[in-house]
Write a protein that holds these residues in place. Sequence first.
Motif, PDB file in Angstrom:
ATOM      1  N   ALA A 143      -3.050   4.663  12.467  1.00 34.24           N
ATOM      2  CA  ALA A 143      -3.006   3.869  11.230  1.00 34.24           C
ATOM      3  C   ALA A 143      -4.001   2.708  11.260  1.00 34.24           C
ATOM      4  CB  ALA A 143      -1.599   3.335  10.981  1.00 34.24           C
ATOM      5  N   LYS A 144      -4.334   2.247  12.460  1.00 35.56           N
ATOM      6  CA  LYS A 144      -5.274   1.136  12.588  1.00 35.56           C
ATOM      7  C   LYS A 144      -6.711   1.568  12.278  1.00 35.56           C
ATOM      8  CE  LYS A 144      -2.404  -1.182  16.032  1.00 35.56           C
ATOM      9  NZ  LYS A 144      -1.901  -2.192  15.081  1.00 35.56           N
ATOM     10  N   GLU A 189      -6.970   4.543   6.056  1.00 33.43           N
ATOM     11  CA  GLU A 189      -6.296   5.561   5.251  1.00 33.43           C
ATOM     12  C   GLU A 189      -6.808   6.967   5.545  1.00 33.43           C
ATOM     13  OE1 GLU A 189      -6.368   4.816   1.082  1.00 33.43           O
ATOM     14  OE2 GLU A 189      -5.760   2.726   1.268  1.00 33.43           O
ATOM     15  N   ILE A 203      -5.296   8.399   8.712  1.00 27.97           N
ATOM     16  CA  ILE A 203      -3.893   8.796   8.520  1.00 27.97           C
ATOM     17  C   ILE A 203      -3.826  10.087   7.713  1.00 27.97           C
ATOM     18  CG2 ILE A 203      -1.653   8.125   7.592  1.00 27.97           C
ATOM     19  CD1 ILE A 203      -2.513   5.209   7.856  1.00 27.97           C
ATOM     20  N   THR A 228       1.835  -0.111   8.661  1.00 33.25           N
ATOM     21  CA  THR A 228       0.688  -0.361   7.788  1.00 33.25           C
ATOM     22  C   THR A 228       0.881  -1.666   7.015  1.00 33.25           C
ATOM     23  OG1 THR A 228      -0.646   0.512   5.951  1.00 33.25           O
ATOM     24  CG2 THR A 228       1.709   1.009   5.921  1.00 33.25           C
ATOM     25  N   ASP A 229      -0.217  -2.369   6.791  1.00 33.02           N
ATOM     26  CA  ASP A 229      -0.160  -3.571   5.960  1.00 33.02           C
ATOM     27  C   ASP A 229      -0.824  -3.341   4.610  1.00 33.02           C
ATOM     28  OD1 ASP A 229      -2.753  -3.356   6.764  1.00 33.02           O
ATOM     29  OD2 ASP A 229      -2.852  -5.306   7.777  1.00 33.02           O
ATOM     30  N   ARG A 264       2.519   1.203   2.102  1.00 27.70           N
ATOM     31  CA  ARG A 264       3.844   0.709   2.526  1.00 27.70           C
ATOM     32  C   ARG A 264       4.905   1.024   1.485  1.00 27.70           C
ATOM     33  NH1 ARG A 264       4.964  -5.406   4.793  1.00 27.70           N
ATOM     34  NH2 ARG A 264       7.261  -5.344   4.794  1.00 27.70           N
TER      35      ARG A 264
END
Length: 459
Positions: free
Chosen positions: A52-53, A56, A59, A358-359, A364
């Motif tokens: 996830a880092k 998108e 992922i 995720t931020d 989210r």
Amino acid sequence: MTWQLIKDAIRGKEQDFTQLSLKTAIVVLAIPMILEMMMESLFAVVDIFFVAKLGEDAIATVGLTESVIVLVYAIGFGISMAATALISRRFGEKRYRDAGAAAFQLLLVGGAISVVLGVFGWIFAADILSLMGAEDSVVKSGVMYSRIIFAGNTAIMLLFLINGAFRGAGQAHHAMRSLWIANGLNIILDPLLIFGLGSFAGFGLEGAAMATTLGRGIGVVYQLFHLFGGKNKLKITKQDLVIKWKTIRKIMNIAAGGMGQFLIDSVSWIALTRMNAEFGSASLAGYTIAFRILIFTILPAWGLSGAAATLVGQNLGAKEPLRAEQSVWLTVRYAVVFMASVTGIYLLFADQLAGFFTDIPEVREVAAQGLQVIVLGYVFFAVGMVLTQAFNGAGDTKTPAWINIGVLWFLEIPLAYILAFPVGMGHLGIFISISFSHSLHAVVAYLIFRKGKWKLIQV
């Protein structure tokens, strides 16, 4: 007494599960299976945490690749079901030598199939991602990740089927340890191979695929060591190293239904993933994160239901059908309590759990919504998982396959499409369809199981 049971379960003390009290048998079998599946689910959560880092697209690549590699899982699970059914039945009959001979035939079948799939996946990785609706940026950045995962499917296949054999023999501790080794290594290698260390820059998304493949490969080495050189009752000797076509046909007959179950389930999952792709990478990423979090509790429940499969197979082999049925209902009770207890956690803390991965606000929101809607059917999921495994442990893999066709293909997919597009609910409609359909699946399985025809299956 309880602590001694736990120690015996983890250490792998061999037991006669046709003689132990059912509560004791379920505890001794379920503890290593739950610990095994907890590590498997932790692997899924840790993997997506690091990926996830990368953004998108990364992922989305993982989500799309997994929606296809799940076909490999389906075949592996199918052969694993055959392994559990065959080995547990032979152990119930006290025919340990025949169990070892069957284990070698299982290796031949799984190994041959995985090689073919690996070559196919490596060649057509980019086409597969495009077919699944990936954006051009996702295909470009993710094709090598997909190729490595497809090429390493032999490790996935063997890990599944050998663990199925261990569970059938009541040696769930070996299955547990192999996954702890495989996924423990993956957790260590993931950040190292993705992000690097010191002057080592890492491989980015491809590093995640390398970590997974290397970890599972070492887990298979552990399994083979105990199969060929172990001191337990399930072992492969030199005399077993011959091809036995009659056994292979029996494996394929049982595995066909098992493969069918998961292939049908997988096609449904692929269809739902493809629908989600229509709403963009953010929706697809949220969908992927939601399922990774849900796996953390679904797999332990699946591990608990594995105890029912072993007990059904061994007790049918010992000509104790009533005891086999009693073990199923007792396991259902335990699974329902477990799934009910985690439902509240997801309902209350869905947003916080999604935010851990995720931020990105849009991602989210989708992930949190998926958690809150899908867990509404969790108690039913528990019943369905145990009953499905009970059918499989008896060697009746075709009944769950037919249930999957009726519920997943003729209800879940059409309902998801209607709610998502004509009704205009988007990804929420897909989540509602998943929760409702799998709950109905459990009801249908319950009604059929009560008829008892699974007790008459010959393996």
